[in-house]
Design a protein around this motif. Structure first.
Motif, PDB file in Angstrom:
ATOM      1  N   LEU A  62      -3.694 -13.690  -3.591  1.00 53.84           N
ATOM      2  CA  LEU A  62      -3.985 -12.538  -4.450  1.00 53.84           C
ATOM      3  C   LEU A  62      -3.769 -11.221  -3.704  1.00 53.84           C
ATOM      4  CD1 LEU A  62      -7.211 -13.714  -6.347  1.00 53.84           C
ATOM      5  CD2 LEU A  62      -4.953 -13.295  -7.340  1.00 53.84           C
ATOM      6  N   LYS A  63      -4.230 -11.198  -2.445  1.00 53.06           N
ATOM      7  CA  LYS A  63      -4.077  -9.984  -1.644  1.00 53.06           C
ATOM      8  C   LYS A  63      -2.596  -9.690  -1.354  1.00 53.06           C
ATOM      9  CE  LYS A  63      -8.369  -8.715  -1.160  1.00 53.06           C
ATOM     10  NZ  LYS A  63      -8.864  -7.450  -1.729  1.00 53.06           N
ATOM     11  N   LYS A  64      -1.817 -10.744  -1.198  1.00 59.12           N
ATOM     12  CA  LYS A  64      -0.380 -10.548  -0.972  1.00 59.12           C
ATOM     13  C   LYS A  64       0.280  -9.948  -2.204  1.00 59.12           C
ATOM     14  CE  LYS A  64       2.419 -13.003   1.412  1.00 59.12           C
ATOM     15  NZ  LYS A  64       3.288 -14.084   1.892  1.00 59.12           N
ATOM     16  N   THR A  99      -2.085   7.982  -0.328  1.00 60.03           N
ATOM     17  CA  THR A  99      -3.126   7.034  -0.782  1.00 60.03           C
ATOM     18  C   THR A  99      -2.580   5.609  -0.833  1.00 60.03           C
ATOM     19  OG1 THR A  99      -4.220   8.741  -2.087  1.00 60.03           O
ATOM     20  CG2 THR A  99      -4.703   6.454  -2.665  1.00 60.03           C
ATOM     21  N   PHE A 100      -1.382   5.464  -1.447  1.00 61.97           N
ATOM     22  CA  PHE A 100      -0.785   4.122  -1.544  1.00 61.97           C
ATOM     23  C   PHE A 100      -0.370   3.598  -0.167  1.00 61.97           C
ATOM     24  CE2 PHE A 100       0.064   5.266  -6.100  1.00 61.97           C
ATOM     25  CZ  PHE A 100      -0.729   4.264  -6.621  1.00 61.97           C
ATOM     26  N   LYS A 101       0.052   4.524   0.699  1.00 61.25           N
ATOM     27  CA  LYS A 101       0.448   4.128   2.050  1.00 61.25           C
ATOM     28  C   LYS A 101      -0.758   3.596   2.823  1.00 61.25           C
ATOM     29  CE  LYS A 101       2.675   5.880   6.239  1.00 61.25           C
ATOM     30  NZ  LYS A 101       3.235   7.058   6.928  1.00 61.25           N
ATOM     31  N   GLU A 102      -1.895   4.303   2.716  1.00 65.04           N
ATOM     32  CA  GLU A 102      -3.122   3.868   3.403  1.00 65.04           C
ATOM     33  C   GLU A 102      -3.619   2.540   2.836  1.00 65.04           C
ATOM     34  OE1 GLU A 102      -5.695   7.173   2.837  1.00 65.04           O
ATOM     35  OE2 GLU A 102      -4.783   8.367   4.451  1.00 65.04           O
ATOM     36  N   GLU A 103      -3.522   2.431   1.516  1.00 69.87           N
ATOM     37  CA  GLU A 103      -3.954   1.172   0.874  1.00 69.87           C
ATOM     38  C   GLU A 103      -3.067   0.012   1.324  1.00 69.87           C
ATOM     39  OE1 GLU A 103      -4.966  -0.590  -3.581  1.00 69.87           O
ATOM     40  OE2 GLU A 103      -4.394   1.519  -3.356  1.00 69.87           O
ATOM     41  N   LEU A 107      -4.286  -3.290   3.292  1.00 72.48           N
ATOM     42  CA  LEU A 107      -3.981  -4.628   2.769  1.00 72.48           C
ATOM     43  C   LEU A 107      -3.143  -5.432   3.762  1.00 72.48           C
ATOM     44  CD1 LEU A 107      -3.274  -3.828  -0.990  1.00 72.48           C
ATOM     45  CD2 LEU A 107      -5.059  -5.355  -0.126  1.00 72.48           C
ATOM     46  N   THR A 108      -2.267  -4.754   4.481  1.00 72.18           N
ATOM     47  CA  THR A 108      -1.448  -5.431   5.494  1.00 72.18           C
ATOM     48  C   THR A 108      -2.331  -5.974   6.613  1.00 72.18           C
ATOM     49  OG1 THR A 108       0.456  -4.031   5.037  1.00 72.18           O
ATOM     50  CG2 THR A 108       0.428  -5.163   7.155  1.00 72.18           C
ATOM     51  N   ARG A 109      -3.274  -5.134   7.068  1.00 71.96           N
ATOM     52  CA  ARG A 109      -4.204  -5.590   8.115  1.00 71.96           C
ATOM     53  C   ARG A 109      -5.009  -6.794   7.628  1.00 71.96           C
ATOM     54  NH1 ARG A 109      -4.828   0.031   8.896  1.00 71.96           N
ATOM     55  NH2 ARG A 109      -6.728   0.065   7.628  1.00 71.96           N
ATOM     56  N   ALA A 114      -6.122 -12.484   7.576  1.00 70.17           N
ATOM     57  CA  ALA A 114      -6.344 -13.648   6.713  1.00 70.17           C
ATOM     58  C   ALA A 114      -5.394 -14.787   7.077  1.00 70.17           C
ATOM     59  CB  ALA A 114      -6.168 -13.269   5.248  1.00 70.17           C
ATOM     60  N   GLU A 115      -4.157 -14.421   7.391  1.00 71.24           N
ATOM     61  CA  GLU A 115      -3.168 -15.436   7.771  1.00 71.24           C
ATOM     62  C   GLU A 115      -3.571 -16.123   9.077  1.00 71.24           C
ATOM     63  OE1 GLU A 115       1.624 -15.775   7.243  1.00 71.24           O
ATOM     64  OE2 GLU A 115       0.784 -13.871   7.884  1.00 71.24           O
ATOM     65  N   GLU A 116      -4.074 -15.326  10.023  1.00 68.28           N
ATOM     66  CA  GLU A 116      -4.551 -15.897  11.288  1.00 68.28           C
ATOM     67  C   GLU A 116      -5.742 -16.820  11.047  1.00 68.28           C
ATOM     68  OE1 GLU A 116      -5.447 -12.558  13.744  1.00 68.28           O
ATOM     69  OE2 GLU A 116      -3.342 -12.120  14.230  1.00 68.28           O
TER      70      GLU A 116
END
Length: 243
Positions: A62-64, A99-103, A107-109, A114-116
């Protein structure tokens, strides 16, 4: 030392052999029980790990998707920003873009972490499943070993029991002519559950070496003078004195 005392000491030695064999049997059975319990605990833990992994994967997916949507919006606003000439509109679009860049960065972090975490959970699950399979093999081996030893020990106990039966007959024969208060086989058999089978106790210095309580003077004198077996008034073991 008279024949009756010898016979009782022989009986005690036989019973101690039986106790030793039964302890081995119980020890093997307890080991299997411990391994089975450890297996169930691990199995339950793996069920929980699978459930956590399943939920984590769903959240990760979902986060992806969220990240993909945010990145798309960020890129659109960045592209739009390049075409704007009006200063006021530029600032508004720049703010939206930021705003979208920070979001997207947040989400990338999250997705990286989450992947780890998913990799760790999968590794833990794989390791646990291997351990579970090993425990299953161990339990199977222990069951086979315990069953074989059980048969062996039970055969040994059966053979020793025959010696015990013969020894009891000797005692019954030796006690046949004695007064009732000097017949102790029933009392002996009542005490066979004592730890290590120490049913007979030596009396030294008028003290029972089974419970270390002092024997009353009258009973102590009787045991020493008649060289007979008597019951300790404290622990109910059978007291005797050596020749």
């Amino acid at each position: 030392m008279n024949d009756l005392i010898h016979a009782y000491l022989d009986l005690q030695a036989i019973d101690q052999q039986i106790i030793g064999l039964k302890k081995h049997l119980k020890s093997d059975t307890d080991q299997v029980a411990d391994e089975k319990l450890a297996f169930k605990v691990l199995e339950k833990s793996l069920v929980n790990t699978r459930e956590i992994l399943k939920k984590s994967k769903a959240e990760f997916d979902l986060k992806k998707l969220d990240l993909a949507v945010v990145c798309e919006k960020r890129d659109k606003f960045s592209e739009k920003l390049q075409k704007i000439t009006n200063n006021k509109e530029y600032k508004a679009i720049e703010k939206e873009t930021r705003t979208f860049k920070e979001e997207a960065e947040a989400l990338t972090r999250f997705t990286v972490a989450a992947e780890e975490n998913l990799a760790k959970l999968q590794k833990s699950l794989t390791s646990g499943e291997e351990e579970l399979a090993n425990k299953k093999t161990i339990i199977k081996g222990l069951l086979l070993k315990t069953q074989a030893e059980k048969v062996e020990y039970e055969n040994q106990i059966a053979n020793i029991q025959k010696k015990r039966d013969s020894n009891e007959k000797v005692i019954l024969k030796l006690e046949a002519e004695l007064p009732t208060d000097q017949k102790h086989l029933d009392q002996y058999n009542k005490l066979t559950k004592l730890p290590n089978g120490d049913i007979l106790a030596l009396m030294e210095d008028d003290t029972c070496r089974g419970c270390f309580m002092r024997v009353n003077t009258q009973l102590a004198s009787k045991i020493k003078s008649l060289k007979k077996i008597a019951v300790c008034t404290s622990c109910h073991r059978l007291l005797y004195v050596p020749d």
